[in-house]
Scaffold this active site. Structure first.
Site, PDB file in Angstrom:
ATOM      1  N   ASP A 111       0.886  -0.891   0.087  1.00  0.00           N
ATOM      2  CA  ASP A 111       0.037   0.123   0.183  1.00  0.00           C
ATOM      3  C   ASP A 111       0.684   1.227   0.226  1.00  0.00           C
ATOM      4  O   ASP A 111       2.171   1.534   0.913  1.00  0.00           O
ATOM      5  CB  ASP A 111      -0.650   0.406   0.980  1.00  0.00           C
ATOM      6  CG  ASP A 111      -2.344  -0.247   1.036  1.00  0.00           C
ATOM      7  OD1 ASP A 111      -3.194   0.977   0.566  1.00  0.00           O
ATOM      8  OD2 ASP A 111      -2.881  -0.778   0.907  1.00  0.00           O
ATOM      9  N   ASP A 218      -3.719   4.348  -2.191  1.00  0.00           N
ATOM     10  CA  ASP A 218      -4.373   4.960  -1.491  1.00  0.00           C
ATOM     11  C   ASP A 218      -4.517   6.295  -1.615  1.00  0.00           C
ATOM     12  O   ASP A 218      -4.052   7.028  -1.982  1.00  0.00           O
ATOM     13  CB  ASP A 218      -4.260   5.046   0.277  1.00  0.00           C
ATOM     14  CG  ASP A 218      -5.176   5.075   0.991  1.00  0.00           C
ATOM     15  OD1 ASP A 218      -5.986   4.419   1.490  1.00  0.00           O
ATOM     16  OD2 ASP A 218      -5.096   5.457   1.851  1.00  0.00           O
ATOM     17  N   GLU A 276      -6.591   3.701  -5.574  1.00  0.00           N
ATOM     18  CA  GLU A 276      -8.191   3.725  -5.288  1.00  0.00           C
ATOM     19  C   GLU A 276      -8.966   5.065  -5.505  1.00  0.00           C
ATOM     20  O   GLU A 276      -8.693   6.573  -4.612  1.00  0.00           O
ATOM     21  CB  GLU A 276      -8.817   3.679  -3.090  1.00  0.00           C
ATOM     22  CG  GLU A 276      -9.298   3.955  -2.298  1.00  0.00           C
ATOM     23  CD  GLU A 276      -9.387   4.007  -1.444  1.00  0.00           C
ATOM     24  OE1 GLU A 276     -10.058   3.309  -0.713  1.00  0.00           O
ATOM     25  OE2 GLU A 276      -8.025   4.855  -0.646  1.00  0.00           O
ATOM     26  N   HIS A 353     -10.911  -4.139   2.128  1.00  0.00           N
ATOM     27  CA  HIS A 353     -11.015  -3.708   4.075  1.00  0.00           C
ATOM     28  C   HIS A 353     -12.156  -3.153   4.940  1.00  0.00           C
ATOM     29  O   HIS A 353     -12.470  -2.960   5.689  1.00  0.00           O
ATOM     30  CB  HIS A 353      -9.629  -3.536   4.071  1.00  0.00           C
ATOM     31  CG  HIS A 353      -9.054  -2.563   3.646  1.00  0.00           C
ATOM     32  ND1 HIS A 353      -8.828  -2.571   2.320  1.00  0.00           N
ATOM     33  CD2 HIS A 353      -8.531  -1.415   4.525  1.00  0.00           C
ATOM     34  CE1 HIS A 353      -8.314  -0.988   2.041  1.00  0.00           C
ATOM     35  NE2 HIS A 353      -7.955  -0.838   3.304  1.00  0.00           N
ATOM     36  N   ASP A 354     -12.237  -2.500   3.603  1.00  0.00           N
ATOM     37  CA  ASP A 354     -13.791  -1.506   3.768  1.00  0.00           C
ATOM     38  C   ASP A 354     -14.695  -1.447   4.050  1.00  0.00           C
ATOM     39  O   ASP A 354     -15.770  -0.512   3.674  1.00  0.00           O
ATOM     40  CB  ASP A 354     -12.736   0.039   3.123  1.00  0.00           C
ATOM     41  CG  ASP A 354     -11.205   0.731   3.723  1.00  0.00           C
ATOM     42  OD1 ASP A 354     -10.712   0.373   4.794  1.00  0.00           O
ATOM     43  OD2 ASP A 354     -10.902   1.270   2.715  1.00  0.00           O
TER      44      ASP A 354
END
Length: 606
Positions: A111, A218, A276, A353-354
């Site tokens: 990430d 991210d 993202e 993961h969100d």
């Protein structure tokens, strides 16, 4: 099921970027595998399971943040880009992981979290030490405003993602700093070229020099903010802070910044990049990010589909909004077709993961039978879509949301707790109940409970005598990887076989065109996939076609006219594979689709 999968060698595509055909798999390190019995997953634990991922068909491991961090947002608050959080391991452990991946022909991406740092990062500690510090302008500082009564107010009325203002007061220097997320996550100032140069060097090239293969980036479209810092329009009357994504998403210099990062930090290493991309719902906005000619990103995550069910992201995110199948299908169709005729590329995913678990949101986990059937239907849906596929840990075994019986004390995520505490503070029980209902479906916590490896204590995630950092799902004795590894007809077995088939027929499933059929049907999800070119393999000079037919309900549904939809004529269609355990029934097709049954028909011999 195994008999319904067929090998078909092909090489028609020629040379394509490796990452287009790859299977990416996201690992959330705290919850994947604990190697030392401290209840916290770690990098050696991941290394111990590399062969499991390799045998699943994974080409690229995406490791979520494992950097030094105070862990107030599970590692998305980084205090040292070049160090590993001790509970995850060491730099040497990362080197071992790189070698474990590369020796198996796999790759590793990390990430890249560079919209913000932790407030404990040395850069920020310097920045807040004095207005004259050379790094003062590496973050975004603004003086206060004052109302008519002389009361201090933040520079703007913007609401942050974790509730409250986007501005935090710093007593020492008597100014506010910007934080789109928590006050412990100050935003970096990408307008400062020295700051950008440090990001490229310390956060990106340091790891690329160690041998990683790229990054999931991210919050990639939030680096360029509007610099006039004006109030957002009041769209939530009565609220102190207002949603303002138009002030910081897709800002005036964003494409300049990403192109610079690509050319200076990523391209020299041949690093793959996936961004993202939130709050960007229009294809014409997304395409510039992924156009090969623009030299920005290889691909992005667009969130319209995975956000289905959520309310307003800023005030009512967890006000769950039920949606019909037709809405889901339209989102899928929009993003499956937006790159056609362009030099862009797309991603395929339904978990991360969100978000809550796919089988609990898009499927039916109310009974073991419907859970298994819908988990396989979701797998078939994902593996037949165009683009690069991303799986999230546990998706391949059909991991479910946390049980509805669990109380708020089991929720750990800063966002979940922020919304809940905000509702409690408002003193409105109806709002509290609404938030709790939404959290049970949508909370980020659902995807973060420990991986269910086997039926031993704590699901084999950690030692029997340890205390896992999050509670293990109650149903792990019946839902775990070990049980499914022993059963080729399981959800895991289906994923393994389907991923192989996806690559063997990459012309149809990875690179084929997409056409949604029966768009208003609220029971059946049907689409046609067509190869980009004539393969010359048993189709009489026609392009190969595949018809995907899925029953997205818990009731039996009549199967449509496959030959007519496929354009092959009745009786000429061939069933390629299906989701049912009863292989004979699946191969024969049949006039009815059982609950959550999915089938793929083709117009060629295979």
């Amino acid at each position: 099921m195994g008999s319904n999968f067929f090998h078909h060698p092909d090489g028609w595509l020629g040379t394509t970027p490796w990452w287009k055909d790859a299977v990416f798999y996201q690992v959330y390190p705290a919850s994947f595998k604990d190697s030392n019995g401290d209840g916290w997953g770690d990098i050696p634990g991941l290394v111990s399971k590399i062969d499991y991922l390799h045998h699943l068909g994974v080409d690229v491991v995406w490791l979520s943040p494992m950097f030094e961090s105070p862990q107030q947002d599970m590692g998305y608050d980084i205090s040292d880009y070049q160090a590993v959080y001790p509970r995850y391991g060491t730099l040497e452990d990362v080197d071992t992981l790189i070698e474990a991946c590369h020796s198996r022909g796999m790759k590793l991406i990390l990430d890249l979290v560079v919209n913000h740092t932790s407030d404990q990062h040395p850069w920020f500690e310097e920045s807040r030490s004095s207005k004259l510090n050379p790094k003062r302008d590496w973050y975004i500082w603004k003086p206060p405003r004052y109302d008519d009564a002389g009361q201090r107010k933040p520079p703007t009325n913007w609401r942050g993602y974790f509730a409250g203002s986007t501005w935090t007061w710093d007593e020492r220097t008597q100014e506010y700093y910007l934080n789109l997320y928590g006050p412990f996550q100050p935003d970096l100032n990408w307008e400062n070229p020295d700051c950008r140069a440090a990001i490229y060097k310390e956060a990106a090239r340091f790891w690329l020099d160690r041998g990683i293969d790229g990054f999931r980036i991210d919050t990639v479209n939030k680096y360029s903010k509007r610099t006039d810092f004006i109030d957002a329009p009041v769209t939530c009357p009565g609220a102190q802070h207002q949603p303002a994504p138009e002030m910081w998403c897709n800002g005036p210099r964003i494409h300049e910044f990403i192109h610079e990062m690509q050319t200076q930090a990523l391209a020299p290493y041949g690093a793959v990049s996936v961004g993202e991309l939130s709050n960007t719902p229009h294809p014409k906005q997304v395409l510039p990010y992924v156009s090969a000619a623009s030299q920005e990103l290889d691909m992005v995550f667009e969130f319209s589909m995975i956000r289905l069910g959520t309310g307003n992201l800023f005030h009512g995110k967890y006000n769950y909004q039920p949606f019909p199948l037709s809405v889901l299908k339209q989102h899928v169709a929009t993003w499956q077709t937006f790159i056609e005729g362009t030099d862009g590329w797309h991603t395929v995913f339904c978990e991360n993961h969100d978000n809550g678990r796919a089988v609990s949101r898009f499927g039916d986990d109310s009974t073991p039978e419907l859970w298994e059937a819908s988990a396989k239907a979701i797998a078939l849906w994902q593996v037949t879509l165009t683009g690069t596929i991303f799986l999230y840990q546990g998706q391949e075994i059909g991991m479910r949301n946390m049980p509805a019986s669990w109380g708020i004390e089991e929720y750990k995520d800063v966002e979940s707790l922020g919304f809940y505490k905000e509702a409690i503070k408002a003193g409105d029980q109806k709002k509290v109940d609404t938030i709790l209902h939404g959290l049970r479906i949508l909370a980020r916590d659902h995807s973060r409970i420990p991986f269910q490896w086997d039926a031993s204590p704590h699901a084999g995630f950690t030692d029997a005598g340890a205390e896992p950092w999050m509670r293990v799902h109650d149903e792990y004795p019946s839902l775990n990887a070990a049980k499914q590894l022993a059963d080729p007809e399981s959800v895991l077995g289906f994923y393994r076989a389907a991923l192989r088939l996806r690559k063997e027929y990459r012309d149809l499933f990875i690179h084929g065109t997409f056409k949604l059929l029966a768009s208003e049907d609220e029971a059946l999800f049907i689409y046609l996939k067509e190869s980009e070119k004539d393969t010359g393999r048993g189709t009489g000079g026609e392009r190969r076609k595949a018809l995907v037919v899925m029953n997205f309900t818990s009731q039996r549904q009549r199967c449509p006219d496959i030959g007519g939809l496929l354009g092959s004529g009745r009786g000429r269609e061939k069933l390629m594979f299906g989701t049912k355990r009863d292989s004979q029934t699946a191969v024969g097709g049949g006039e009815e689709l059982t609950p959550w049954e999915g089938r793929v028909y083709v117009n060629f011999e295979f």
